[in-house]
Design a protein around this motif. Structure first.
Motif, short mmCIF file in Angstrom:
data_model
loop_
_atom_site.label_atom_id
_atom_site.label_comp_id
_atom_site.label_asym_id
_atom_site.label_seq_id
_atom_site.Cartn_x
_atom_site.Cartn_y
_atom_site.Cartn_z
N TYR A 1 41.11 35.38 33.89
CA TYR A 1 40.34 35.04 35.28
C TYR A 1 41.31 34.18 36.23
O TYR A 1 41.68 34.34 37.31
CB TYR A 1 39.03 34.19 35.13
N ALA A 2 41.96 33.30 35.37
CA ALA A 2 42.86 32.15 36.11
C ALA A 2 44.09 32.86 36.98
O ALA A 2 44.64 32.41 37.76
CB ALA A 2 43.13 31.01 35.46
N ALA A 3 44.68 33.88 36.10
CA ALA A 3 45.81 34.64 36.41
C ALA A 3 45.45 36.08 36.68
O ALA A 3 46.27 36.93 36.16
CB ALA A 3 47.04 34.20 35.58
N ALA A 4 44.51 36.46 37.24
CA ALA A 4 44.06 37.71 37.62
C ALA A 4 45.05 38.89 38.36
O ALA A 4 45.14 39.81 38.05
CB ALA A 4 42.78 37.62 38.38
N GLY A 5 45.97 38.15 38.98
CA GLY A 5 46.94 38.87 39.62
C GLY A 5 48.03 39.11 38.70
O GLY A 5 48.98 39.95 39.22
N THR A 6 48.38 38.71 37.83
CA THR A 6 49.32 38.65 36.75
C THR A 6 49.01 38.98 35.47
O THR A 6 48.81 37.85 34.68
CB THR A 6 50.49 37.37 36.95
N ARG A 7 48.67 40.10 34.96
CA ARG A 7 48.32 40.38 33.60
C ARG A 7 49.20 39.85 32.65
O ARG A 7 48.64 39.76 31.51
CB ARG A 7 47.89 41.68 33.78
N ALA A 8 50.47 39.76 33.03
CA ALA A 8 51.40 39.65 31.72
C ALA A 8 51.26 38.46 31.05
O ALA A 8 51.42 38.14 30.02
CB ALA A 8 52.88 39.81 32.47
N VAL A 9 50.70 37.44 31.93
CA VAL A 9 50.27 36.10 31.37
C VAL A 9 49.22 36.38 30.24
O VAL A 9 49.37 35.82 29.38
CB VAL A 9 49.90 35.00 32.51
N ALA A 10 48.14 36.72 30.59
CA ALA A 10 47.08 37.10 29.82
C ALA A 10 47.39 37.96 28.56
O ALA A 10 47.24 37.81 27.30
CB ALA A 10 45.89 37.55 30.40
N ILE A 11 48.45 38.93 28.88
CA ILE A 11 48.80 39.79 28.04
C ILE A 11 49.56 39.00 26.71
O ILE A 11 49.55 39.09 25.63
CB ILE A 11 49.61 40.91 28.25
N GLY A 12 50.51 37.88 27.28
CA GLY A 12 51.22 37.18 26.34
C GLY A 12 50.40 36.35 25.66
O GLY A 12 50.86 36.18 24.35
N THR A 13 49.55 35.70 26.09
CA THR A 13 48.84 34.64 25.28
C THR A 13 47.90 35.43 24.43
O THR A 13 47.44 34.71 23.25
CB THR A 13 47.81 33.68 26.37
N GLY A 14 47.48 36.61 25.06
CA GLY A 14 46.57 37.32 23.83
C GLY A 14 47.19 37.73 22.97
O GLY A 14 46.44 37.68 21.53
N ILE A 15 48.42 38.13 22.87
CA ILE A 15 49.17 38.54 21.79
C ILE A 15 49.53 37.36 20.49
O ILE A 15 49.15 37.58 19.69
CB ILE A 15 50.42 39.27 22.15
#
Length: 200
Positions: free
Chosen positions: A33-47
């Motif tokens: 939600y905080a970085a909705a325009g940059t999915r790479a951030v959530a992908i990195g932290t999710g991994i």
């Protein structure tokens, strides 16, 4: 983490692992939600967070097969937590437009489609990552654009926050079952003196 544990200690550590699964899903969704325009951030932290959960399963279970099995729900958690925020934002504030595909360009697995709407060409193209986008020149479709300019244009038929939420819940449910099984089997293995193994 070696030696036999009491039943209470095993139960506490199992509950902690179950709770960590919910925390990881919630935290990564919040990052999405905080970085909705940059999915790479959530992908990195999710991994990274998913790998931490897999490692914790391995420690609790004292065998690797449940850890490997936990990669499947981890994929659901990753997809759900990363894509839920942008899909929900587009559904809430996105502007729907009827457009026509007027040009297509492929660069490896990245497909870019130029679009034209009722008022002329759209400045933003439709981008698809994959082997078979399914779009053809001359095809008409509905798209959702973000009036705030934070989110990329998406095919309206592929925006589904409900489906992403279900994926997230399925992933967390899978992690919960695996954590409970890992806690029980790990307790038994320690009580019977069985050593770590890669198999069972």
């Amino acid at each position: 983490m070696t030696g036999a544990w009491t039943a209470a200690a095993s139960a506490r550590r199992t509950a902690l692992l179950v709770l960590s699964g919910f925390v990881i899903a919630g935290l990564n969704t919040g990052i999405g939600y905080a970085a909705a325009g940059t999915r790479a951030v959530a992908i990195g932290t999710g991994i990274v967070l998913s790998l931490a959960f897999v490692f914790a399963v391995r420690l609790l279970h004292r065998a690797a097969w449940l850890a490997f099995l936990s990669f499947l729900p981890a994929l659901f958690v990753l997809v759900g937590s990363v894509q839920l925020a942008p899909d929900l934002a587009l559904e809430q504030r996105g502007v729907r437009q009827e457009v026509t595909v007027v040009d297509a360009h492929a660069d490896g697995s990245r497909h870019t489609f130029a679009l034209s709407g009722a008022t002329g060409p759209l400045a933003e193209p439709l981008v698809y990552q994959g082997s078979d986008p399914g779009y053809r020149i001359g095809e008409r479709l509905s798209v959702l654009t973000d009036p705030d300019g934070e989110l990329t244009l998406q095919d309206a038929d592929r925006v589904d926050s409900g489906g992403k939420l279900i994926a997230l819940l399925l992933g967390v449910s899978g992690w919960t079952l695996i954590a409970l099984l890992a806690g029980w089997r790990g307790h038994v293995r320690r009580r019977t003196g069985r050593e770590d193994t890669l198999v069972i």
